[in-house]
Design an enzyme around this catalytic site. Structure first.
Site, PDB file in Angstrom:
ATOM      1  CG  MET A   3      -1.956   1.013   1.288  1.00  0.00           C
ATOM      2  SD  MET A   3      -2.997   0.827   2.763  1.00  0.00           S
ATOM      3  CE  MET A   3      -3.909  -0.655   2.354  1.00  0.00           C
ATOM      4  CB  CYS A   4       1.851   3.829  -1.981  1.00  0.00           C
ATOM      5  SG  CYS A   4       0.813   4.224  -3.378  1.00  0.00           S
ATOM      6  CB  VAL A   5       0.247   7.535   1.764  1.00  0.00           C
ATOM      7  CG1 VAL A   5       1.671   8.049   1.760  1.00  0.00           C
ATOM      8  CG2 VAL A   5      -0.716   8.622   2.198  1.00  0.00           C
TER       9      VAL A   5
END
Length: 191
Positions: free
Chosen positions: A64-66
């Site tokens: 997951m990335c922001v």
């Protein structure tokens, strides 16, 4: 007979030219009454589906990335994403230019130099957004991607199911859909 043949050829050419000019549009709809100001802010990339061979090879290593969506002066969006790559945080920004209808954008691929179109298919602004991207890369190969953005790192099961259903309606198969695992690394970059 020659005139009829010429007319048929002319119609065929017009049809081909029409297809070339309009391009192959995906069977996606846009978020009705899209409100860009409500779309701004922090999102987590929670799910992806893609026809890219690179994606199929690397999907097990993705996490997951922001991302932070911010407005630009010309009515577009800056999409700044921070992700883990080779055990280090990397940040990249894409400039999403308005492409007509609100919720429709385009950007130039930094890797391929080609133009990709992005549609905000559906969002409730507070919990999730489904996006669809289409373009070409390399030697004219079609590129398609569906993305699930969520406001939290733990989207509800119903949201994940909505994303899976959407991705499958776009022709993605189960093996090309992935829900990205949470990570603590690189998540604090945009607080």
């Amino acid at each position: 007979m020659t005139a009829l043949h010429t007319l048929q050829m002319g119609l065929v050419l017009l049809g081909v030219l029409g297809v070339l000019q309009t391009g192959a549009q995906p069977q996606v709809s846009l978020q009705p009454n899209f409100q860009q100001d409500k779309f701004l802010g922090r999102w987590y990339t929670s799910g992806l589906a893609s026809n890219s061979s690179w994606f199929r090879e690397k999907k097990s290593a993705l996490s997951m990335c922001v991302s932070v969506v911010a407005p630009t002066a010309d009515g577009g969006l800056n999409l700044t994403s921070t992700f883990l790559r080779k055990e280090q945080c990397e940040t990249r920004t894409l400039l999403l230019r308005p492409a007509g209808t609100p919720g429709c954008y385009s950007y130039t691929s930094p890797h391929w130099g080609s133009t990709h179109d992005v549609w905000v298919v559906t969002t409730d602004y507070d919990e999730f957004a489904l996006l669809y991207t289409a373009g070409t890369k390399g030697l004219g190969r079609d590129f398609h991607m569906a993305t699930l953005y969520s406001r939290t790192q733990t989207p509800r099961a119903e949201i994940k199911e909505k994303f899976s259903t959407f991705a499958k309606t776009q022709g993605f198969t189960e093996d090309t859909i992935v829900f990205l695992p949470q990570t603590d690394k690189c998540m604090e970059e945009h607080k």
